[in-house]
Motif scaffolding. Sequence first.
Motif, mmCIF file in Angstrom:
data_model
loop_
_atom_site.group_PDB
_atom_site.id
_atom_site.type_symbol
_atom_site.label_atom_id
_atom_site.label_comp_id
_atom_site.label_asym_id
_atom_site.label_seq_id
_atom_site.Cartn_x
_atom_site.Cartn_y
_atom_site.Cartn_z
ATOM 1 N N ASP A 83 0.935 -25.709 -28.629
ATOM 2 C CA ASP A 83 2.166 -25.530 -28.474
ATOM 3 C C ASP A 83 2.573 -26.070 -26.984
ATOM 4 O OD1 ASP A 83 2.588 -24.181 -30.574
ATOM 5 O OD2 ASP A 83 2.273 -22.235 -29.848
ATOM 6 N N PRO A 84 3.542 -26.820 -26.620
ATOM 7 C CA PRO A 84 3.768 -27.291 -25.473
ATOM 8 C C PRO A 84 4.136 -26.105 -24.506
ATOM 9 C CG PRO A 84 5.224 -28.192 -27.124
ATOM 10 C CD PRO A 84 4.531 -27.242 -27.646
ATOM 11 N N TYR A 85 3.667 -26.205 -23.311
ATOM 12 C CA TYR A 85 3.864 -25.176 -22.166
ATOM 13 C C TYR A 85 4.819 -25.828 -21.117
ATOM 14 C CZ TYR A 85 3.111 -22.890 -17.486
ATOM 15 O OH TYR A 85 3.202 -22.311 -16.499
ATOM 16 N N ALA A 86 4.994 -27.176 -21.024
ATOM 17 C CA ALA A 86 5.820 -27.896 -19.956
ATOM 18 C C ALA A 86 6.772 -28.729 -20.757
ATOM 19 C CB ALA A 86 5.160 -28.560 -18.895
ATOM 20 N N ARG A 87 7.902 -28.981 -20.265
ATOM 21 C CA ARG A 87 8.972 -29.711 -20.820
ATOM 22 C C ARG A 87 9.376 -30.877 -19.466
ATOM 23 N NH1 ARG A 87 14.305 -30.027 -20.069
ATOM 24 N NH2 ARG A 87 15.543 -31.208 -21.639
ATOM 25 N N ILE A 88 9.305 -32.085 -19.776
ATOM 26 C CA ILE A 88 9.830 -33.116 -18.822
ATOM 27 C C ILE A 88 11.139 -33.632 -19.289
ATOM 28 C CG2 ILE A 88 9.326 -35.452 -17.789
ATOM 29 C CD1 ILE A 88 7.235 -32.943 -17.215
ATOM 30 N N GLY A 89 12.191 -33.034 -18.623
ATOM 31 C CA GLY A 89 13.630 -33.245 -18.876
ATOM 32 C C GLY A 89 14.246 -34.700 -18.101
ATOM 33 N N PRO A 90 15.403 -35.062 -18.238
ATOM 34 C CA PRO A 90 15.950 -36.269 -17.690
ATOM 35 C C PRO A 90 15.598 -36.243 -16.088
ATOM 36 C CG PRO A 90 17.543 -35.264 -19.184
ATOM 37 C CD PRO A 90 16.246 -34.358 -19.069
ATOM 38 N N GLY A 91 15.350 -37.447 -15.715
ATOM 39 C CA GLY A 91 15.288 -37.484 -14.171
ATOM 40 C C GLY A 91 13.681 -37.121 -13.871
ATOM 41 N N GLY A 92 12.927 -36.845 -14.908
ATOM 42 C CA GLY A 92 11.322 -36.405 -14.629
ATOM 43 C C GLY A 92 11.414 -34.922 -13.990
ATOM 44 N N VAL A 125 1.179 -42.404 -16.239
ATOM 45 C CA VAL A 125 2.583 -42.334 -16.653
ATOM 46 C C VAL A 125 3.537 -43.116 -15.941
ATOM 47 C CG1 VAL A 125 4.417 -40.786 -17.545
ATOM 48 C CG2 VAL A 125 1.971 -40.265 -17.636
ATOM 49 N N GLY A 126 4.237 -44.175 -16.365
ATOM 50 C CA GLY A 126 5.192 -44.892 -15.729
ATOM 51 C C GLY A 126 6.512 -44.966 -16.525
ATOM 52 N N THR A 127 7.576 -44.420 -16.082
ATOM 53 C CA THR A 127 8.846 -44.318 -16.837
ATOM 54 C C THR A 127 10.034 -45.182 -16.329
ATOM 55 O OG1 THR A 127 8.150 -42.140 -17.449
ATOM 56 C CG2 THR A 127 10.486 -42.765 -17.781
ATOM 57 N N TYR A 128 10.522 -45.850 -17.191
ATOM 58 C CA TYR A 128 11.618 -46.375 -16.557
ATOM 59 C C TYR A 128 12.987 -45.532 -16.719
ATOM 60 C CZ TYR A 128 9.124 -51.068 -16.529
ATOM 61 O OH TYR A 128 8.446 -52.021 -16.520
ATOM 62 N N LEU A 129 13.687 -45.514 -15.886
ATOM 63 C CA LEU A 129 14.870 -44.577 -15.716
ATOM 64 C C LEU A 129 16.013 -45.134 -16.012
ATOM 65 C CD1 LEU A 129 13.888 -42.238 -12.653
ATOM 66 C CD2 LEU A 129 13.285 -41.859 -15.088
ATOM 67 N N LEU A 130 16.327 -46.654 -16.029
ATOM 68 C CA LEU A 130 17.426 -47.234 -16.227
ATOM 69 C C LEU A 130 17.516 -48.394 -17.331
ATOM 70 C CD1 LEU A 130 18.322 -48.449 -12.406
ATOM 71 C CD2 LEU A 130 19.333 -46.499 -13.569
#
Length: 314
Positions: A83-92, A125-130
């Motif tokens: 079960d997930p413990y953490a959640r990554i939302g918009p903007g990290g 982890v590398g996330t493009y935000l735009l």
Amino acid sequence: MDALAGLLDGPRARGAFLLRMVMDPPWSVRIEDRAPLCLMSVTRGEAWVLPADGAAPVLLRPGDVAVARGPAPYTVTGTPGTDPYARIGPGGLCTTLRGEPLAESMRLGVRTWGNASDGATAVLVGTYLLDGEIGRRLLDALPPLLTLGSDDRSGPLLTLLDTEIARDEPAQGVVLDRLLDLLLIAVLRTWFARPGAEAPAWYRAMGDPVVGRALRLLQSDPAHPWTVASLAARTGVSRAGLARRFTELVGEPPMAYLTGWRLALAADLLRETDGTVESVARKVGYGSSFAFSTAFKRVRGQSPQEYRGRKGAR
């Protein structure tokens, strides 16, 4: 500029969200950031990526790379079923599933986050935000989740990114953005070139001596008053021969492709600059703002001003 190079001006890393995630089992993180693109690579241990659409879980081992195309959510976990413990939302933004903040309690150092500083699993982890319009043709050609095994082309870049990600030096963010761009391009080149790859038609056409040259001419100088005849003269074939070959390989006629490319460039200019509609029109090859606005609205269903207003509000 070709369409793959255009990725760097579509979703280009500008202040990208980069970190090293370090975890000890059991662990599971739900990703709901709606980012257009995220690249992940395991450097130690192993991790599973679980798409939200019910597709089979994908196992990543050291050196493997996964690229997740948003905005669909997915889960990254040490073991499927946890079960997930953490959640990554918009903007990290990192919280528990109940919304309690976790960013500080799980901070392990500069751009390092997790539940154990010496955890069995480490993931870059590398996330493009735009998002951008030029890169949309490329992004639309990708599956929701693509994975590659360890590869000689991306290996040195992964090692360098792993070394640089925890440094805190002047202009370090710019260094990391450029490394992420290079790594993504290396991964996509390898993915498109693999046996049996379902690369988009325009990408395959880049390898054709005639159509590839025509594509590069259109993309590098979209403001030029191109016609099929002038394009054929530059590529050394007949007008009819170019039109037929271009349409067969790319899937649309040369001038239709040019219109789409011009409007994609214009959409990015409207979003990223303060130039007038008239100046944007001339930069992408339209003689007047009226002609540009008519074409833009026909294709996108809204005027350039409406498009810019919606982007600004977002």
